[in-house]
Design a protein around this motif. Structure first.
Motif, PDB file in Angstrom:
ATOM      1  N   PRO A  71     -22.817  14.109 -18.728  1.00  0.00           N
ATOM      2  CA  PRO A  71     -23.509  13.115 -17.811  1.00  0.00           C
ATOM      3  C   PRO A  71     -24.782  12.671 -18.422  1.00  0.00           C
ATOM      4  N   ILE A  72     -25.556  13.745 -18.945  1.00  0.00           N
ATOM      5  CA  ILE A  72     -26.825  13.368 -19.621  1.00  0.00           C
ATOM      6  C   ILE A  72     -26.770  12.589 -20.794  1.00  0.00           C
ATOM      7  N   VAL A  73     -25.709  13.051 -21.603  1.00  0.00           N
ATOM      8  CA  VAL A  73     -25.536  11.959 -22.905  1.00  0.00           C
ATOM      9  C   VAL A  73     -24.940  10.640 -22.450  1.00  0.00           C
ATOM     10  N   LEU A  74     -24.211  10.553 -21.306  1.00  0.00           N
ATOM     11  CA  LEU A  74     -23.747   9.118 -21.078  1.00  0.00           C
ATOM     12  C   LEU A  74     -24.905   8.505 -20.431  1.00  0.00           C
ATOM     13  N   ILE A  75     -25.878   9.054 -19.641  1.00  0.00           N
ATOM     14  CA  ILE A  75     -27.037   8.280 -19.310  1.00  0.00           C
ATOM     15  C   ILE A  75     -27.766   7.747 -20.460  1.00  0.00           C
ATOM     16  N   LEU A  76     -28.055   8.734 -21.274  1.00  0.00           N
ATOM     17  CA  LEU A  76     -28.686   8.447 -22.566  1.00  0.00           C
ATOM     18  C   LEU A  76     -28.162   7.228 -23.446  1.00  0.00           C
ATOM     19  N   ILE A  77     -26.894   6.961 -23.256  1.00  0.00           N
ATOM     20  CA  ILE A  77     -26.047   6.087 -24.150  1.00  0.00           C
ATOM     21  C   ILE A  77     -26.461   4.716 -23.432  1.00  0.00           C
ATOM     22  N   ILE A  78     -26.455   4.721 -22.119  1.00  0.00           N
ATOM     23  CA  ILE A  78     -26.683   3.429 -21.337  1.00  0.00           C
ATOM     24  C   ILE A  78     -28.203   3.199 -21.611  1.00  0.00           C
ATOM     25  N   GLY A  91     -35.278  11.869 -24.939  1.00  0.00           N
ATOM     26  CA  GLY A  91     -33.944  12.250 -24.331  1.00  0.00           C
ATOM     27  C   GLY A  91     -33.182  12.716 -25.105  1.00  0.00           C
ATOM     28  N   TRP A  92     -32.954  12.069 -26.406  1.00  0.00           N
ATOM     29  CA  TRP A  92     -31.855  12.593 -27.267  1.00  0.00           C
ATOM     30  C   TRP A  92     -32.256  14.046 -27.939  1.00  0.00           C
TER      31      TRP A  92
END
Length: 120
Positions: free
Chosen positions: A36-43, A63-64
């Protein structure tokens, strides 16, 4: 030498749905990209790039960086991660680190302020 009970417990905690097939570096990258955190970071990265926001770029780079810190297990007990990697339920996270670094470099370069030519 077969897996010890402690190893099996580590894999049960780290990857509850693990099917027993050793995880490759590519498999680990795909697994980490679905968190979830990486999906949020992608957005958030897409939004920072779309609006060419310097501050948004800074936020997603931080964040990354934090996500790679957490994904590599530096923030947790290293012995458990090493046991899970030996068992095969966690793969090498080098590809994820490389992916995150390339995203960060791209965001910094794209959102950097543009040079304005001064005509005197």
């Amino acid at each position: 030498m077969g897996p010890a009970p402690a190893w099996a417990e580590v894999c049960t905690l780290q990857r509850p749905g693990w099917d027993g097939v050793p995880v490759t570096a590519l498999g680990e990258l795909l697994f980490l990209l679905q968190t979830p955190i990486v999906l949020i970071l992608i957005i958030a990265t897409a939004l920072a790039v779309r609006f060419r926001s310097e501050w948004g770029g800074l936020v997603v780079v931080v964040g990354w960086s934090l996500s790679t810190f957490l994904a590599t297990g530096w923030g947790s007990n290293g012995d458990n991660r090493a046991l899970a990697m030996n068992e095969g339920c966690i793969g090498n996270s080098t590809l994820f680190i490389l992916f995150a670094a390339l995203v960060c470099i791209g965001v910094v370069l794209y959102t950097a302020p543009l040079k304005r030519d001064k005509k005197e």
